[in-house]
Scaffold this motif. Structure first.
Motif: not given
Length: 271
Positions: A32-35, A143-148, A155-162
Motif C-alpha cells: 500500500n505504499r510506493l517504495a 504520478a509517473f512512478l506510480g504508473s510504471v 497506491v493513491e497519490i494524493r494532491p499536493m499542498v498548494i
C-alpha cells in the motif's frame, strides 16, 4: 563500463544478484505504499524531493553512492528507482548497466538536468525506463512512478499542498495555513478554496464555480454560492465589503489573489 567500475562489478554485482533474487522470492515489497530508491548526491534536490513526498503514500530511501544503492536495491526490492547524478565506486550508468543485466523489469527513471544531454543519451542506451527533467516536478514524477511500478495493490497519490506564500492549502485534508496559522475548513469551503488557489489571478465565472463544486446539483441556488463565498472570506480575514482575497468583477465572476499583509484593493465590488 568504465575502468574504475571493473573491480566494483565483481564484489557488488555478486551480492546484488544474490540479495535481489532472495528479496523477490520473499516478495519483500512494501504494501500500500510506493517504495522508491533515490540515487542522487545533490542534497538540495533530494531535500526538495523528500519534502514533496511528505504526506504521500511513498516509502523513499536515499543513497548518494551507486555502489551502496546496488546493495540496497538487492535487499529491499523497491517498486522503482529514481537515478540522478551520484558519485562513488560506480557511476550512475554503471549502476544502471549492472541492474539491467540482472533485472530488465524494475523501473529505473533517470533525472537529467539542463546541459546533461550526453548523460541522458547514455542512460537511455543502458536501459533506463524513462528520462525526466531534473530538478523534478514532484506531482508529475509521483504520478509517473506510480504508473510504471509493478504493484498489485492500489497506491493513491494524493494532491499536493498548494503553496502561495502566505497561504498554503492542504492537498487532501480540509485545512489551510495563513501566515503559518492552521485553520480547519468544512468540506465545501475547502473545495472552493482549493479551486481558487489552483487558479490565482484568473477570473472564474459563477457558473464555472457552481459546476465545479456542485456537479451533482446543477440547480444549486445563487445565494448558496454567496453564503460560501462570505464564509470563506471571513476565514481568510477578508472584508466582505472591500475584499482583497476574493474580488467580484461585475459581469465576469470572481478573482482570487493572495494580498500582501495589510493591503487593500483599490477597485473592488462586493456581491
Amino acid at each position: 563500463m568504465t575502468g574504475s567500475a571493473l573491480g566494483a562489478w565483481e564484489s557488488d554485482s555478486s551480492q546484488f544478484h544474490t540479495r535481489r533474487r532472495a528479496c523477490l522470492a520473499n516478495k519483500g515489497r512494501v504494501q500500500n505504499r510506493l517504495a522508491v530508491l533515490v540515487v542522487d548526491h545533490d542534497a538540495d534536490v533530494v531535500h526538495q524531493l523528500l519534502d514533496g513526498f511528505t504526506g504521500q503514500p511513498v516509502e523513499p530511501r536515499v543513497c548518494p553512492d551507486p555502489a551502496e544503492a546496488l546493495l540496497v536495491l538487492g535487499r529491499t526490492c523497491p517498486d522503482a528507482v529514481l537515478l540522478g547524478p551520484a558519485v562513488g565506486k560506480l557511476d550512475p550508468i554503471d549502476f544502471l548497466t549492472i541492474v539491467r543485466a540482472d533485472d530488465p523489469d524494475v523501473p529505473i527513471v533517470v533525472g537529467a538536468g539542463p546541459g546533461s544531454g550526453d548523460f541522458a543519451a547514455r542512460a537511455a542506451e543502458a536501459g533506463a525506463t524513462a528520462v525526466v527533467p531534473r530538478p523534478y516536478r514532484t506531482q508529475q514524477l509521483l504520478a509517473f512512478l506510480g504508473s510504471v511500478a509493478p504493484k498489485t495493490d492500489t497506491v493513491e497519490i494524493r494532491p499536493m499542498v498548494i503553496d502561495l506564500g502566505r497561504l498554503r492549502v492542504d492537498g487532501a485534508v480540509p485545512q489551510f495555513w495563513l501566515d503559518g496559522v492552521l485553520t480547519q475548513l468544512p468540506p465545501m469551503e475547502f473545495l472552493m478554496l482549493r479551486y481558487f488557489a489552483e487558479r490565482p489571478g484568473a477570473v472564474v465565472s459563477r457558473n464555472e464555480l457552481v459546476a465545479a463544486l456542485w456537479a451533482d446539483r446543477p440547480s444549486a441556488k445563487s445565494n448558496t454560492l454567496n453564503v460560501h463565498i462570505m464564509r470563506l472570506r471571513k476565514r481568510l480575514g477578508d472584508d466582505d465589503h472591500n475584499p482583497t482575497w476574493i474580488r467580484v468583477l461585475r459581469g465576469l465572476g470572481y478573482q482570487f489573489n493572495v494580498p500582501p499583509v495589510g493591503s487593500r484593493s483599490p477597485d473592488v465590488h462586493s456581491d
